[in-house]
Design a protein around this motif. Structure first.
Motif, PDB file in Angstrom:
ATOM      1  N   GLU A  53       0.828  -1.207   0.000  1.00 18.16           N
ATOM      2  CA  GLU A  53       0.000   0.000   0.000  1.00 18.16           C
ATOM      3  C   GLU A  53       0.863   1.257   0.000  1.00 18.16           C
ATOM      4  OE1 GLU A  53      -3.368   0.487  -0.143  1.00 18.16           O
ATOM      5  OE2 GLU A  53      -3.628  -1.672  -0.429  1.00 18.16           O
ATOM      6  N   ILE A  54       0.415   2.244  -0.758  1.00 18.17           N
ATOM      7  CA  ILE A  54       1.019   3.577  -0.760  1.00 18.17           C
ATOM      8  C   ILE A  54      -0.024   4.503  -0.149  1.00 18.17           C
ATOM      9  CG2 ILE A  54       1.894   5.475  -2.175  1.00 18.17           C
ATOM     10  CD1 ILE A  54       3.725   3.105  -2.340  1.00 18.17           C
ATOM     11  N   ASP A  55       0.351   5.170   0.929  1.00 15.04           N
ATOM     12  CA  ASP A  55      -0.574   6.090   1.580  1.00 15.04           C
ATOM     13  C   ASP A  55      -0.864   7.281   0.672  1.00 15.04           C
ATOM     14  OD1 ASP A  55      -0.485   4.440   3.786  1.00 15.04           O
ATOM     15  OD2 ASP A  55       0.876   5.740   4.931  1.00 15.04           O
ATOM     16  N   GLN A  56      -2.012   7.917   0.885  1.00 16.87           N
ATOM     17  CA  GLN A  56      -2.398   9.104   0.105  1.00 16.87           C
ATOM     18  C   GLN A  56      -1.230  10.097   0.065  1.00 16.87           C
ATOM     19  OE1 GLN A  56      -5.196   9.849  -1.683  1.00 16.87           O
ATOM     20  NE2 GLN A  56      -4.111  11.694  -2.283  1.00 16.87           N
ATOM     21  N   GLY A  57      -0.843  10.499  -1.122  1.00 17.25           N
ATOM     22  CA  GLY A  57       0.260  11.444  -1.276  1.00 17.25           C
ATOM     23  C   GLY A  57       1.626  10.803  -1.121  1.00 17.25           C
ATOM     24  N   GLY A  58       1.673   9.490  -0.926  1.00 17.87           N
ATOM     25  CA  GLY A  58       2.949   8.806  -0.781  1.00 17.87           C
ATOM     26  C   GLY A  58       3.661   9.109   0.520  1.00 17.87           C
ATOM     27  N   THR A  59       2.885   9.373   1.574  1.00 20.14           N
ATOM     28  CA  THR A  59       3.497   9.776   2.840  1.00 20.14           C
ATOM     29  C   THR A  59       4.262   8.650   3.533  1.00 20.14           C
ATOM     30  OG1 THR A  59       1.421   9.370   4.015  1.00 20.14           O
ATOM     31  CG2 THR A  59       1.837  11.642   3.255  1.00 20.14           C
ATOM     32  N   ASN A  60       4.070   7.414   3.109  1.00 20.30           N
ATOM     33  CA  ASN A  60       4.803   6.312   3.730  1.00 20.30           C
ATOM     34  C   ASN A  60       6.067   5.929   2.962  1.00 20.30           C
ATOM     35  OD1 ASN A  60       3.155   5.221   1.645  1.00 20.30           O
ATOM     36  ND2 ASN A  60       3.174   3.197   2.616  1.00 20.30           N
ATOM     37  N   VAL A  61       6.446   6.742   1.982  1.00 20.55           N
ATOM     38  CA  VAL A  61       7.717   6.571   1.279  1.00 20.55           C
ATOM     39  C   VAL A  61       8.446   7.913   1.280  1.00 20.55           C
ATOM     40  CG1 VAL A  61       7.003   4.609  -0.174  1.00 20.55           C
ATOM     41  CG2 VAL A  61       6.592   6.923  -0.970  1.00 20.55           C
ATOM     42  N   SER A  62       9.763   7.853   1.172  1.00 19.84           N
ATOM     43  CA  SER A  62      10.558   9.082   1.190  1.00 19.84           C
ATOM     44  C   SER A  62      10.415   9.852  -0.117  1.00 19.84           C
ATOM     45  CB  SER A  62      12.029   8.741   1.420  1.00 19.84           C
ATOM     46  OG  SER A  62      12.576   8.141   0.245  1.00 19.84           O
ATOM     47  N   GLY A  63      10.910  11.070  -0.135  1.00 16.02           N
ATOM     48  CA  GLY A  63      10.874  11.873  -1.361  1.00 16.02           C
ATOM     49  C   GLY A  63      11.617  11.202  -2.497  1.00 16.02           C
ATOM     50  N   GLY A  64      12.769  10.636  -2.213  1.00 16.82           N
ATOM     51  CA  GLY A  64      13.534   9.930  -3.243  1.00 16.82           C
ATOM     52  C   GLY A  64      12.815   8.691  -3.737  1.00 16.82           C
ATOM     53  N   GLN A  65      12.134   7.989  -2.824  1.00 16.32           N
ATOM     54  CA  GLN A  65      11.365   6.812  -3.226  1.00 16.32           C
ATOM     55  C   GLN A  65      10.192   7.214  -4.099  1.00 16.32           C
ATOM     56  OE1 GLN A  65      10.719   5.250   0.713  1.00 16.32           O
ATOM     57  NE2 GLN A  65      12.384   3.758   0.515  1.00 16.32           N
ATOM     58  N   ARG A  66       9.514   8.316  -3.751  1.00 15.44           N
ATOM     59  CA  ARG A  66       8.405   8.801  -4.592  1.00 15.44           C
ATOM     60  C   ARG A  66       8.930   9.145  -5.988  1.00 15.44           C
ATOM     61  NH1 ARG A  66       6.777  11.253   0.077  1.00 15.44           N
ATOM     62  NH2 ARG A  66       7.718  13.253  -0.458  1.00 15.44           N
TER      63      ARG A  66
END
Length: 167
Positions: A53-66
């Motif tokens: 799962e990817i949280d809304q806005g990608g908050t569970n991954v880092s900026g580089g991961q996004r």
């Protein structure tokens, strides 16, 4: 929710531009985008990293991961034109270099436009356009622009000094 906002699973984010993409295509894009390792670590107990799962806005991954997931999404789609607008800024220099090396054969038959502030990200470009206050003030290859000793040359020297200080 914006259509291109991160949410859902890794898979649902990657197939955004190509709904019929195979798992093999998805993993290949993740490999090229230097994202395979962290996606594999995200795997739920009953699935693969593609099901994570990817949280809304990608908050569970880092900026580089996004950024790497967004690059993988583009690679799955295989467009004629890629526009990477500051898409490498959150990556460390080593990951940036590996990603650009892996991207080269994948995008060789496409037009690639890279907007970047880090010289190392663009130094191998066929043509570099240097903007100042929204206007093109220089253009050429890395070597040509260094010889001109203009704004680009000053930026290169400044970034080189900053990297020495950081070490």
């Amino acid at each position: 929710v914006k259509r291109n906002a991160f949410c859902g699973t890794v898979r649902s984010n990657l197939i955004h531009g190509k709904p019929d993409a195979t798992d093999e295509e998805l993993w290949h894009a993740l490999e090229v985008a230097q994202a395979r390792d962290f996606v594999e670590r995200m795997a739920p107990e009953d699935g693969t990293g593609l099901d994570a799962e990817i949280d809304q806005g990608g908050t569970n991954v880092s900026g580089g991961q996004r950024q790497r997931l967004a690059i993988a999404r583009a690679l799955v789609r295989r467009p004629d034109i890629y526009l990477f607008d500051d898409s490498f800024s959150a990556l460390d220099v080593a990951t940036d270099a590996r990603l650009r090396a892996a991207l080269a054969p994948e995008t060789r038959n496409s037009t690639v436009v890279v907007v970047a502030q880090r010289v190392s990200t663009i130094r191998d470009a066929d043509k570099i356009l240097v903007l100042e206050e929204g206007r093109i003030v220089e253009e050429g290859t890395h070597e040509q622009l260094l010889r001109n000793n203009g704004l680009y040359g000053r930026l290169c020297r400044m970034q080189a000094q900053l990297s020495v200080i950081a070490e």
